[in-house]
Design a protein around this motif. Structure first.
Motif, PDB file in Angstrom:
ATOM      1  N   GLU A 140      -4.070  13.831  -1.687  1.00  0.00           N
ATOM      2  CA  GLU A 140      -3.493  12.763  -2.513  1.00  0.00           C
ATOM      3  C   GLU A 140      -2.094  12.385  -2.029  1.00  0.00           C
ATOM      4  N   ARG A 144      -2.956  -6.391  -3.830  1.00  0.00           N
ATOM      5  CA  ARG A 144      -3.666  -5.297  -4.501  1.00  0.00           C
ATOM      6  C   ARG A 144      -2.662  -4.231  -4.932  1.00  0.00           C
ATOM      7  N   GLN A 145      -2.950  -3.624  -6.069  1.00  0.00           N
ATOM      8  CA  GLN A 145      -2.141  -2.504  -6.539  1.00  0.00           C
ATOM      9  C   GLN A 145      -2.671  -1.217  -5.900  1.00  0.00           C
ATOM     10  N   ASP A 183      -3.715   1.512  -7.110  1.00  0.00           N
ATOM     11  CA  ASP A 183      -4.905   2.100  -7.743  1.00  0.00           C
ATOM     12  C   ASP A 183      -6.182   1.316  -7.455  1.00  0.00           C
ATOM     13  N   GLU A 184      -6.042   0.119  -6.857  1.00  0.00           N
ATOM     14  CA  GLU A 184      -7.231  -0.657  -6.486  1.00  0.00           C
ATOM     15  C   GLU A 184      -7.722  -0.296  -5.091  1.00  0.00           C
ATOM     16  N   LEU A 185      -6.936   0.496  -4.371  1.00  0.00           N
ATOM     17  CA  LEU A 185      -7.288   0.812  -2.978  1.00  0.00           C
ATOM     18  C   LEU A 185      -8.144   2.080  -2.947  1.00  0.00           C
ATOM     19  N   ASP A 186      -9.430   1.898  -3.088  1.00  0.00           N
ATOM     20  CA  ASP A 186     -10.343   3.039  -3.099  1.00  0.00           C
ATOM     21  C   ASP A 186     -10.339   3.722  -1.730  1.00  0.00           C
ATOM     22  N   PRO A 187     -10.303   5.063  -1.732  1.00  0.00           N
ATOM     23  CA  PRO A 187     -10.069   5.770  -0.469  1.00  0.00           C
ATOM     24  C   PRO A 187     -11.187   5.676   0.566  1.00  0.00           C
ATOM     25  N   ASP A 188     -12.416   5.354   0.131  1.00  0.00           N
ATOM     26  CA  ASP A 188     -13.496   5.223   1.111  1.00  0.00           C
ATOM     27  C   ASP A 188     -13.869   3.771   1.397  1.00  0.00           C
ATOM     28  N   GLY A 226     -14.194  -5.103   2.716  1.00  0.00           N
ATOM     29  CA  GLY A 226     -13.194  -4.167   2.224  1.00  0.00           C
ATOM     30  C   GLY A 226     -11.864  -4.867   2.085  1.00  0.00           C
TER      31      GLY A 226
END
Lengths: 350, 103
Positions: free
Chosen positions: B15, B33-34, B36-41, B48
């Motif tokens: 993290e 994008r914030q 928390d919107e950036l999904d790790p996968d 994307g």
């Protein structure tokens, strides 16, 4: 049907799919933009000849269709896969319509074919036009009654082809004839779905059926929180609350199955939304919906309960495949010279 | 240390790296994008987040300045540029988030 052989073709040469799982709907007329805009979770910042990849949602924020929105002049072409309700019915039911908006199902007049593989561009350049080589990802063009969109969910070069029904057989014949030099295979839906999981592409017909939203599915890039569309209120609620669950890719050396329970030191921490044997990686892969505090790659301590035994699982970063198409450059490579070209291996799992 | 504690430590370290990588991506996306919107996968390029080749150069520079990783020395760099988690794998394999930015 030989799924491993079909997957091998998608990963190393070219495969043709002639399935009915993709629907095509045209939205035309003066209200076309307004209609599509009212159901699109993403801003329609696309120009003529460009597509946008998004989802259509139900009121609970669940994905009901996986859609490419293509800007075609003043009209929109929607190409997508849906579950339960058809793409056509969704658009008719949910899109804001004013006088003059035409919503046309193209199923009667057109068929959707697709080509996938690191050399799909080369075969299509011979069959269709050499200009295919310069077509950017999510770009499309029309040639007569045929529409060609560069997209795909296999991680390889992919082209969706919307062909007039009365021309489809002849077109397929040409592809098959020229495709012999590319060891062209036919890909079933099962092979495409296997490749989608191997390359971490969302499958609305599979994991889309679970009680999950783009927040849990790591698909937030396909939605905006600053627009009005079906399901946005539910999404905003999910986003505001602490994320409880999230998906993560897992691998195992023994068979996995959808709905398998995932455990950590004997405690249930989630379940598998999807599972398949990966012929490319010679391993089992799954999409696990886990407690968000544990939904991270690089963890070896999970298991799947199978009767009285436990199958060890490990979580991985996605995508797990080092796709050949990342390295095949249409300006330098050709299927004919593939054996002389050096490419990194597709796997194994890291 | 039991397994859950080991996992918690792994998660915390990842993290930490992801947070720093997300800051870079938010900057490249000009705040569209914030974090928390950036999904790790999620894919970084193409679909994307829709980053392009210029952004790739920025990421390479960031890996060097933020984490002390020289891209030219990474044989699988292209594969590592596919998602935030893939980038984090690379960073963690080379000592994690311990690298401090040069003053």
């Amino acid at each position: 049907m030989n799924v491993p052989r079909e997957v091998a073709a998608i990963r190393s040469s070219v495969a043709l799919s002639r399935g009915s799982h993709v629907s095509a709907v045209r939205v035309a007329g003066p209200g076309a933009f307004e209609a599509v805009d009212s159901i699109s979770p993403r801003e329609l910042y696309i120009q003529d000849g460009q597509a946008l990849h998004t989802l259509f949602l139900d009121d609970g924020g669940h994905a009901v269709a996986d859609v490419y929105v293509c800007a075609d002049g003043e009209d929109f072409l929607l190409l997508g896969e849906a579950r339960e309700q058809s793409l056509l019915d969704y658009v008719r039911d949910r899109a804001r319509q004013r006088g003059g908006t035409e919503i046309e199902d193209l199923a009667a007049s057109h068929e959707v074919l697709s080509l996938h593989g690191p050399y799909a561009w080369e075969l299509l350049a011979e069959v269709l036009t050499p200009e295919i080589i310069g077509l950017p990802y999510l770009g499309f063009f029309r040639e007569g009654q045929l529409t060609c969109l560069r997209a795909g969910k296999t991680g390889e070069y992919g082209y969706d082809l919307l062909v007039a029904r009365d021309e489809a057989d002849a077109f397929v014949e040409r592809i098959v004839e020229r495709g012999a030099a590319f060891d062209l295979a036919t890909a079933t839906l099962e092979a495409l779905d296997t490749c989608a999981l191997e390359s971490w592409f969302f499958n609305v017909r599979r994991e889309g059926g679970a009680d999950v939203t783009p927040v849990e599915l790591q698909l937030q890039w396909r939605v905006s929180y600053e627009r009005t569309y079906p399901g946005v209120s539910a999404l905003l609620e999910r986003r505001a609350a602490p994320t409880k669950r999230r998906i993560v890719l897992v691998a195992a050396g023994a068979p996995l199955a959808e709905r398998d329970r995932v455990l950590c030191e004997g405690d249930a921490i989630g379940e598998l939304l999807a599972a398949t044997r990966s012929p490319t990686l010679e391993n089992w892969l799954g999409i696990a919906l886990l407690d968000a505090s544990l939904a991270y790659p690089g963890i070896e301590g999970f298991t799947v309960a199978r009767g009285s035994s436990a199958i060890p699982l490990r979580s991985l970063s996605a995508p797990p495949i080092n796709n050949r198409s990342l390295y095949v450059d249409p300006q330098r490579h050709s299927y004919l010279t593939r054996d002389r070209d050096l490419f990194p291996p597709l796997g194994p799992l890291s | 240390m039991n397994m859950k504690e080991t996992i918690a430590q792994q998660v915390a370290e990842r993290e930490q790296v992801l947070d720093r990588l997300r800051q870079v991506i938010v900057r490249l996306l000009h705040g569209r994008r914030q974090p928390d919107e950036l999904d790790p996968d999620a894919a970084l390029f193409g679909s994307g987040f829709g980053l392009d080749s210029l952004d790739a150069v920025e990421i390479v520079v960031c890996l060097e300045t933020e984490f002390g990783l020289r891209a030219s020395e990474q044989p699988m760099m292209r594969g590592a540029m596919r998602s935030l988690n893939k980038l984090a794998d690379l960073v963690l394999a080379h000592g994690g988030a311990r690298h401090e930015r040069a003053a």
